[in-house]
Scaffold this active site. Structure first.
Site, short mmCIF file in Angstrom:
data_model
loop_
_atom_site.label_atom_id
_atom_site.label_comp_id
_atom_site.label_asym_id
_atom_site.label_seq_id
_atom_site.Cartn_x
_atom_site.Cartn_y
_atom_site.Cartn_z
N GLU A 291 0.82 -1.22 0.00
CA GLU A 291 0.00 0.00 0.00
C GLU A 291 0.86 1.27 0.00
O GLU A 291 0.65 2.18 0.79
CB GLU A 291 -0.96 -0.02 1.19
CG GLU A 291 -1.90 -1.22 1.14
CD GLU A 291 -2.95 -1.25 2.24
OE1 GLU A 291 -2.68 -0.71 3.32
OE2 GLU A 291 -4.01 -1.82 1.99
N ASP A 365 -8.16 -9.01 4.14
CA ASP A 365 -7.93 -7.92 5.10
C ASP A 365 -8.98 -7.87 6.21
O ASP A 365 -9.85 -7.00 6.16
CB ASP A 365 -7.90 -6.57 4.36
CG ASP A 365 -7.35 -5.47 5.24
OD1 ASP A 365 -6.77 -5.78 6.28
OD2 ASP A 365 -7.52 -4.29 4.88
N GLU A 393 -12.38 -2.40 12.09
CA GLU A 393 -12.39 -1.62 10.85
C GLU A 393 -13.54 -2.02 9.94
O GLU A 393 -14.14 -1.18 9.29
CB GLU A 393 -11.04 -1.82 10.15
CG GLU A 393 -10.95 -1.15 8.79
CD GLU A 393 -9.59 -1.37 8.12
OE1 GLU A 393 -8.68 -1.93 8.75
OE2 GLU A 393 -9.46 -0.97 6.95
C1 GCV Z 1 -2.26 0.30 8.45
C2 GCV Z 1 -5.88 -2.17 5.57
C3 GCV Z 1 -6.30 -0.93 6.30
C4 GCV Z 1 -5.15 0.06 6.39
C5 GCV Z 1 -3.97 -0.64 7.07
C6 GCV Z 1 -3.60 -1.87 6.26
C7 GCV Z 1 -2.48 -2.67 6.89
O1 GCV Z 1 -5.65 -1.90 4.23
O2 GCV Z 1 -7.41 -0.36 5.66
O3 GCV Z 1 -5.58 1.16 7.13
O4 GCV Z 1 -2.88 0.22 7.19
O5 GCV Z 1 -4.73 -2.71 6.16
O6 GCV Z 1 -2.78 -3.62 7.59
O7 GCV Z 1 -1.32 -2.34 6.68
#
Ligand code: GCV
Length: 700
Positions: A291, A365, A393
């Site tokens: 990401e 995720d 989340e």
């Molecule tokens: C810390 C998901 C979440 C992100 C998070 C990522 C990760 O994509 O939406 O906020 O980033 O996981 O675990 O690195």
């Protein structure tokens, strides 16, 4: 006013009302004490004798005096090597460094409650076990408990930013007040530490995996050191998330290539600097090439080469590197669910001894339900650390009641079949399957500066169940729910039974109303809160819900068999065979692995579409039932916690209906089917659901 704002106002009005009906009355319980309520005011204090001395033993004694109340026996706290225990012949050898023994025994000629272990931390854990036993109805005069943690690193991951915000945090600002550290050590840090120690959590990563390089600057090392000083006597080590490109940003180097000697020297010097400030620093957590984060792939190096460079820097000090396997790239057209396995599996055996590969429970995720990650069982030479998400989340933030014990238990009990039947994820994680000593479990924390720490009373249970399962992954989610409820709400069986029953149904309810039968990643953009199964305009294909459900007029679901992405082949052959056929795939995961026609015949005899609608309806109905259950204990729970929970359940009920209605409106627009008789039409048309916007939702 949007629907959400209306609910929020209703909640505020409800709270005002609750306070209003009790003019001048003290607020009974704001949840600050978590599962560690002190003994009632006025009760006698336990008689506690400490053999030897250390800050940790003194803390253990203070806990017993504070929480135990009138103990039926005087308590003796001593390390197992104390001379006065020698004659007792206690079976302490098998306790390891952190285990404990709590036993009613005669010590120095006096009937006592003996709490011992091979280290001060072991004694501290024993003290908390004694408190837990007493508060859950145990008879301390007959107690004989021994327990040793099955997992070595039991760690919280804070996704806390240096500006005080928390990524995916829904309980207020970060607990760490970076601005006033290191000079001011908020007493909450101590309370945080004791809550964790009560569960056996022995590590905390202070900052977000999307790390700022500044967290490794001298100023922030001093701040982390101040926190480490507070946490140390509670047996908790501090770790930091490291940004892979920090040698460039902080060190002024031209590269962060892990094979560059200058880069290696920079990390070594940085580690030495950290260890000078924090002699028991735990090590680094790294999110690399994921990401948008930098990493070794930027230099055409492998994840192992990146991890090993950091591992070499901390190894002389006994530190570890927790290297995340959460990787996927828009440049890789392959199924996102396959990418981490494809990248990491070939690296098995290539990681240094002090590296753990940290793997999320599922391959996408933290969805309300995901099949276990295929990397578990696939890298026998590498310690595989399980990463769970405690913060919700994708399960309604802090507002929805969703007890995660059953989710955690489901993944831990999943059978990888890597070495025959019974090769559970728990055995991979606790090292039993391959004989690893270095083992770990991480939980993405749901802790913030809200008075009740986690945004709601029931969210505290998710912190609790993570910690207890990290100590022993074989414990039962239901037993832990009961343990938590009894310590949190007291002895009344009606309250405890009600809370446990609500908790045990709650996660499945979220699965039902957000996406049953293995559907996943259907939420709206950015905030990850409400429904957005229609979203298909985001830059990266795998950020779009349509990528995951692939619904069309003919059917729904992601074909991960040989005719599709063949992700099933990443599992051990017996699991892969089971998942290759929709008739042998568990229905809970059906559409994760298969694209099926809407009239696919389910085990019930009804069509997939009929069953899907029934699940959405069931999810909403379960929340309504939870509301009724909670109403039934109104007179038994303090007004403050009762009323906030009731308001949140009302929000959840409205939002469960929102999820259901929006999802069904969308599915019907795709499949052209109508709702089975008796199932109510969505409240609004699809355009209304698509038009909802929540730019100010917390946590992103
Ligand atoms: C810390 C998901 C979440 C992100 C998070 C990522 C990760 O994509 O939406 O906020 O980033 O996981 O675990 O690195």
């Amino acid at each position: 006013m949007s629907r959400i704002c209306a609910w929020t106002s209703a909640w505020l009005a409800g709270t005002a009302l609750a306070v209003g009906v009790l003019p001048g009355a003290a607020l009974a319980n704001d949840g600050y004490d978590l599962w560690l309520a002190p003994a009632p005011a006025g009760s006698a204090q336990a008689d506690v004798r400490v053999v030897g001395d250390s800050p940790t033993l003194q803390l253990a004694a203070a806990e017993l005096r504070r929480d135990l109340g009138a103990a039926p026996l005087p308590v003796v706290l001593a390390r197992a090597d104390a001379p006065e225990l020698a004659a007792l012949g206690l079976p302490t050898a098998g306790l390891g460094t952190e285990g404990y023994l709590v036993r009613a025994a005669t010590v120095a000629g006096r009937p006592s409650l003996l709490v011992t272990g091979n280290s001060d931390a072991g004694v501290l854990y024993g003290a908390f076990a004694a408190i837990r036993a007493q508060k859950t109805g145990g008879d301390l005069t007959k107690i004989d408990l021994t327990s040793t943690p099955k997992v070595k690193l039991r760690v919280l991951n804070h996704w806390d930013n240096l500006d005080g915000s928390v990524e995916r945090g829904y309980a207020g600002q970060s607990l760490w007040d970076w601005w006033t550290l290191p000079d001011f050590k908020d007493p909450r840090y101590t309370d945080y530490a004791r809550a964790n120690a009560a569960l056996g959590i022995n590590g905390t990563v202070l900052n977000n995996v999307n790390a700022s390089p500044d967290s490794l600057s001298a100023a922030y090392i001093a701040k982390a050191a101040a926190l480490a000083d507070v946490l140390r006597p509670w047996g908790i080590k501090v770790y930091l998330s490291a940004r892979f490109s920090a040698p460039i940003e902080l060190g002024g180097l031209k590269t962060a290539d892990p094979l560059d000697p200058q880069v290696q020297a920079w990390w070594k010097d940085k580690s030495d600097e950290i260890y000078r400030a924090i002699p028991d620093f735990g090590g680094f957590l790294v999110k690399a090439n994921s990401e948008g984060q930098p990493g070794p792939r930027d230099y055409h190096r492998t994840h192992a080469e990146g991890a090993n460079m950091l591992a070499a820097a901390v190894a002389p000090h006994g530190g570890v590197v927790m290297w995340r396997a959460f990787v996927y790239a828009e440049t890789d057209p392959d199924d996102r669910a396959k990418q981490a396995y494809s990248e990491f599996k070939p690296l098995d055996g290539k990681f240094a001894d002090n590296v753990l590969v940290q793997v999320k429970n599922g391959a996408i995720d933290f969805q309300p339900r995901e099949p276990f990650h295929p990397l578990f069982g696939a890298m026998p030479k590498t310690p595989m650390m399980l990463e769970l998400q405690i913060t919700k989340e994708y399960l309604g933030f802090a507002t929805h009641l969703a007890y995660l014990g059953p989710l955690f238990e489901e993944v831990l009990e999943a059978d990888t079949r890597a070495k025959g039947k019974g090769s559970t994820v728990a055995k991979v994680v606790d090292g039993a399957l391959e004989g690893h000593d270095l083992t770990g479990m991480a939980g993405v924390a749901n802790i913030g500066r809200d008075r009740d720490w986690s945004g709601s009373t029931f969210n505290q249970a998710n912190w609790y169940v993570f910690g207890r399962l990290a100590w022993d992954p074989t414990l039962s989610a239901e037993a832990l729910a009961r343990e938590w409820a009894r310590q949190t709400f007291g002895d009344d069986p009606r309250v405890v039974d009600t809370a446990v029953s609500m908790m045990m149904e709650s996660r499945e309810a979220v699965v039902d109303y957000t996406g049953p039968f293995g559907l996943a990643h259907l939420m709206d953009t950015g905030h990850h809160y409400g429904p957005g199964p229609w979203v298909n305009d985001l830059a990266r294909p795998e950020w779009n819900p349509t990528y995951y459900h692939k619904a069309d007029r003919g059917g729904i679901g992601f074909d991960r068999t040989r005719t599709g992405s063949n992700a099933v082949a990443q599992y051990a052959p017996p699991v892969a065979r089971m998942l290759a056929d929709p008739r042998t795939t568990p229905e809970t995961e059906l559409l994760w692995f298969h694209h099926l026609p809407w009239d696919w015949k389910m085990k019930s005899g009804r069509t997939l579409w009929q069953e899907m609608v029934a699940r959405y309806d069931r999810g909403v109905a379960t929340v309504a039932q939870m509301q009724q259950q909670w109403d039934g204990v109104k007179d038994k729970v303090d007004a403050e916690r009762w009323s906030k929970t009731a308001s949140y359940l009302a929000i959840q009920h409205n939002e469960a209906r929102w999820w259901r209605d929006a999802s069904l409106a969308y599915w019907m627009s795709v499949n052209g089917l109508s709702l089975p008789e008796g199932s109510p039409a969505p409240e609004h048309d699809l355009a209304w659901y698509k038009a909802q916007r929540f730019p100010l939702a917390p946590g992103h």
